[in-house]
Design an enzyme around this catalytic site. Structure first.
Site, PDB file in Angstrom:
ATOM      1  N   CYS A  85       9.697  -5.478  20.927  1.00  0.00           N
ATOM      2  CA  CYS A  85       9.965  -6.296  19.740  1.00  0.00           C
ATOM      3  C   CYS A  85       9.022  -7.492  19.641  1.00  0.00           C
ATOM      4  O   CYS A  85       8.391  -7.717  18.612  1.00  0.00           O
ATOM      5  CB  CYS A  85      11.414  -6.774  19.760  1.00  0.00           C
ATOM      6  SG  CYS A  85      11.826  -7.894  18.406  1.00  0.00           S
ATOM      7  N   CYS A  90       8.910  -5.653  16.163  1.00  0.00           N
ATOM      8  CA  CYS A  90       9.513  -6.409  15.067  1.00  0.00           C
ATOM      9  C   CYS A  90       8.726  -7.652  14.657  1.00  0.00           C
ATOM     10  O   CYS A  90       8.464  -7.860  13.464  1.00  0.00           O
ATOM     11  CB  CYS A  90      10.924  -6.855  15.446  1.00  0.00           C
ATOM     12  SG  CYS A  90      11.908  -5.623  16.310  1.00  0.00           S
ATOM     13  N   LYS A  93       5.031  -6.977  13.428  1.00  0.00           N
ATOM     14  CA  LYS A  93       5.176  -6.115  12.243  1.00  0.00           C
ATOM     15  C   LYS A  93       5.621  -6.912  11.028  1.00  0.00           C
ATOM     16  O   LYS A  93       5.046  -6.799   9.941  1.00  0.00           O
ATOM     17  CB  LYS A  93       6.181  -4.998  12.563  1.00  0.00           C
ATOM     18  CG  LYS A  93       6.526  -4.028  11.430  1.00  0.00           C
ATOM     19  CD  LYS A  93       7.683  -4.483  10.565  1.00  0.00           C
ATOM     20  CE  LYS A  93       8.969  -4.672  11.323  1.00  0.00           C
ATOM     21  NZ  LYS A  93       9.595  -3.441  11.763  1.00  0.00           N
ATOM     22  N   TYR A 227      10.032   5.312  10.453  1.00  0.00           N
ATOM     23  CA  TYR A 227       9.964   3.983   9.839  1.00  0.00           C
ATOM     24  C   TYR A 227       8.744   3.224  10.355  1.00  0.00           C
ATOM     25  O   TYR A 227       8.149   2.430   9.626  1.00  0.00           O
ATOM     26  CB  TYR A 227      11.260   3.197  10.060  1.00  0.00           C
ATOM     27  CG  TYR A 227      11.484   2.672  11.456  1.00  0.00           C
ATOM     28  CD1 TYR A 227      11.012   1.420  11.826  1.00  0.00           C
ATOM     29  CD2 TYR A 227      12.167   3.423  12.409  1.00  0.00           C
ATOM     30  CE1 TYR A 227      11.217   0.932  13.101  1.00  0.00           C
ATOM     31  CE2 TYR A 227      12.371   2.947  13.687  1.00  0.00           C
ATOM     32  CZ  TYR A 227      11.902   1.703  14.032  1.00  0.00           C
ATOM     33  OH  TYR A 227      12.096   1.231  15.299  1.00  0.00           O
ATOM     34  N   GLU A 231       6.096   1.786   7.721  1.00  0.00           N
ATOM     35  CA  GLU A 231       5.861   0.338   7.718  1.00  0.00           C
ATOM     36  C   GLU A 231       4.385   0.021   7.968  1.00  0.00           C
ATOM     37  O   GLU A 231       3.799  -0.834   7.285  1.00  0.00           O
ATOM     38  CB  GLU A 231       6.730  -0.330   8.789  1.00  0.00           C
ATOM     39  CG  GLU A 231       8.206  -0.358   8.430  1.00  0.00           C
ATOM     40  CD  GLU A 231       9.067  -0.972   9.518  1.00  0.00           C
ATOM     41  OE1 GLU A 231      10.162  -1.467   9.200  1.00  0.00           O
ATOM     42  OE2 GLU A 231       8.649  -0.963  10.694  1.00  0.00           O
ATOM     43  N   HIS A 495      24.286 -15.166  -9.983  1.00  0.00           N
ATOM     44  CA  HIS A 495      23.337 -14.801 -11.038  1.00  0.00           C
ATOM     45  C   HIS A 495      22.254 -15.865 -11.188  1.00  0.00           C
ATOM     46  O   HIS A 495      22.555 -17.062 -11.116  1.00  0.00           O
ATOM     47  CB  HIS A 495      24.093 -14.651 -12.368  1.00  0.00           C
ATOM     48  CG  HIS A 495      23.249 -14.157 -13.496  1.00  0.00           C
ATOM     49  ND1 HIS A 495      22.807 -12.854 -13.569  1.00  0.00           N
ATOM     50  CD2 HIS A 495      22.757 -14.806 -14.586  1.00  0.00           C
ATOM     51  CE1 HIS A 495      22.071 -12.717 -14.664  1.00  0.00           C
ATOM     52  NE2 HIS A 495      22.029 -13.883 -15.295  1.00  0.00           N
ATOM     53  N   GLU A 500      23.552  -9.418  -6.687  1.00  0.00           N
ATOM     54  CA  GLU A 500      24.732  -9.348  -7.552  1.00  0.00           C
ATOM     55  C   GLU A 500      24.952  -7.938  -8.084  1.00  0.00           C
ATOM     56  O   GLU A 500      26.073  -7.555  -8.443  1.00  0.00           O
ATOM     57  CB  GLU A 500      24.608 -10.320  -8.717  1.00  0.00           C
ATOM     58  CG  GLU A 500      23.576  -9.933  -9.770  1.00  0.00           C
ATOM     59  CD  GLU A 500      23.609 -10.837 -10.990  1.00  0.00           C
ATOM     60  OE1 GLU A 500      24.716 -11.095 -11.499  1.00  0.00           O
ATOM     61  OE2 GLU A 500      22.527 -11.296 -11.407  1.00  0.00           O
TER      62      GLU A 500
END
Length: 520
Positions: A85, A90, A93, A227, A231, A495, A500
């Site tokens: 990581c 992570c 990346k 992934y 990515e 909003h 939402e």
């Protein structure tokens, strides 16, 4: 060119790093004496899970040792403590992903009235990679300092089992030291897998290399529909690199497949070349110094294409091959090297445990490993009974259009409960951020998978759109608390936001109605 501030930072990190190296050597020699080698806990692996476990146990007053050693990749890349990581996952990346988004943001800024002096074509790759590497090294140093502050003995060495209480530590000079422990935790994680084809290990890089690469990649082929592959292809394209993505079968295996295909469709529309149903069968270097890739379709047809860089992202194998697991009879999956554990993270050998990516059936995610490490230490040394909950773990795929999810895919829900017992509420929506910039929003999509039976719990939530990780994290808490569809739809939205649209979901797939959001 590195500026004065960057030079100062590098110098400061170097001085701190040297002080920690001195600490490491001192502790290695002190703890290696024949009369002082027994620990309450020995952790093999200095990634997120192993460090969390070690620090938690040390905080509970236990004598702890951590062994961590990184073999260089086939391309010669190596790094320090912190695991995948921190060093090659992570953290770098997400920084690369953010850098690629900046280029897009500058382009969009013109629609908001900003006057750009020049168009951004490509970044200074060396400057970008250096900045990221400096930050990663500061994290490496920080981990060592934290171990020192907790009196954890750190060994920059490989660990191999001699028996169920004894580990042979082998440092970079091949010096061997025996370390004994009452409890032993395996947290060695995994490394990228290379295909068994000519030229793969000689000429191709992996995610272990791309973040530490000094020179620009040039025209790049990314192989793999995981992934990691998506990515990497996404941020490389976003950084102005000519990028092609080769997918053997299905993209994002294990994720919701409707969403996976929306992600790939968006990447294609962004300009990334997608080659489906194709695999490389040979990689070779040609006279110009570039790489020739021979690829093959499912029907056996082959093609030859030239690239400057080939990045393989076809999966990972657990780093267990050199642990000598057979010496203690630990059971593991021979196909991927992962270790079998029970719900207490215990192997079939009572005092040996495995956590994180190295354990069979665990989500390969950093926060999961950290939780598992802390919970394990508390169970071992603090009379805790708390287990790590591996269900409903939220995650995000940082593709150009981000995808966040928690819970079941539509396919998994139908397989478990039956199609008649599952309701899918969904919506295509347009982020306000896309209006003035006239961006395509065709793939901005949300769906909630709901069990029909009362009280209609949310089985899965999938969100494709800007900042999906930030959006899904909060809903992850709600679903963990048993969120129902009535509670979701009864919540007032904020909003104007993309999030939402989740609480406004009301059209079901079963109805056949158009799920496009058109207004209030």
């Amino acid at each position: 060119m590195i500026n004065i501030q960057s030079r100062f930072l590098m110098r400061k990190v170097f001085i701190r790093w040297r002080s920690v190296q001195c600490f490491s050597v001192k502790h290695f020699s002190d703890k290696a004496s024949p009369n002082n080698t027994w620990y309450d806990l020995v952790v093999i692996g200095g990634g997120s899970g192993g460090l969390a476990c070690a620090k938690e146990a040390a905080g509970l007053g236990k004598k702890v040792a951590v062994l961590d050693y990184v073999d260089p990749s086939p391309q010669g890349t190596h790094w320090d403590i912190g695991g995948t990581c921190v060093n090659v996952g992570c953290i770098p990346k997400k920084l690369m992903h953010h850098a690629s988004q900046m280029r897009h943001a500058v382009h969009c800024a013109k629609k908001y009235g900003w006057i750009a002096e020049t168009d951004l074509q490509k970044p200074n790759w060396n400057a970008l990679s250096n900045t990221i590497q400096q930050y990663v090294r500061s994290l490496n140093w920080g981990h060592k300092v934290q171990l020192m502050q907790r009196n954890v003995s750190y060994f920059n060495a490989k660990g191999q089992f001699v028996d169920n209480n004894t580990i042979k530590a082998i440092d970079k000079t091949k010096k061997e030291t025996l370390i004994c422990g009452d409890k032993i935790v395996i947290a060695v994680g995994g490394r990228p897998r290379f295909p068994l084809i000519p030229g793969a290990r000689e000429f191709c890089m992996s995610s272990d290399d791309v973040f530490w690469r000094k020179e620009p990649l040039g025209k790049t082929l990314v192989v793999g529909g995981s992934y990691v592959g998506l990515e990497c292809a996404g941020f490389l394209h976003g950084l102005g690199i000519d990028t092609t993505l080769m997918i053997r079968s299905i993209p994002l295996r294990g994720f919701d497949q409707q969403i996976a295909h929306l992600i790939v469709e968006h990447m294609h529309e962004e300009g990334i070349k997608i080659w489906n149903s194709q695999v490389p069968v040979q990689v070779s270097k040609i006279n110009s110094g570039s790489l020739e890739v021979i690829s093959q379709l499912n029907d056996g047809t082959t093609f030859a294409n030239g690239f400057d860089t080939v990045l393989l992202a076809i999966g990972r194998l657990a780093s267990t091959s050199e642990l000598n697991l057979q010496n203690v009879g630990i059971k593991f999956n021979e196909e991927n090297g992962k270790i079998f554990v029970d719900e207490f993270d215990m192997t079939n050998v009572g005092n040996i445990f495995a956590i994180g990516d190295v354990a069979v059936g665990r989500p390969e995610l950093t926060p999961v490993a950290i939780k598992a490490g802390k919970h394990l230490a508390r169970r071992l040394f603090d009379n805790s009974n708390e287990l790590t909950d591996y269900n409903n773990v939220p995650t995000t795929v940082f593709t150009p259009l981000e995808y966040g999810c928690i819970g079941m895919s539509e396919e998994a829900a139908i397989a478990e409960y039956g199609i008649d017992n599952v309701e899918v509420f969904h919506a295509f929506y347009k982020p306000l951020e896309y209006v003035l910039t006239e961006q395509s929003h065709k793939q901005c999509y949300i769906k909630a998978i709901v069990l029909c039976q009362s009280p209609q719990p949310i089985l899965g939530l999938h969100f494709v759109g800007p900042n999906s990780g930030e959006v899904v994290q909060g809903f992850g808490v709600a679903i963990k608390c048993g969120l129902t569809y009535a509670q979701l739809s009864g919540t007032t939205g904020i909003h104007p936001t993309c999030a939402e649209e989740i609480v406004k979901l009301h059209i079901t797939k079963r109805s056949g109605l158009d799920p496009t959001v058109t207004g209030c």
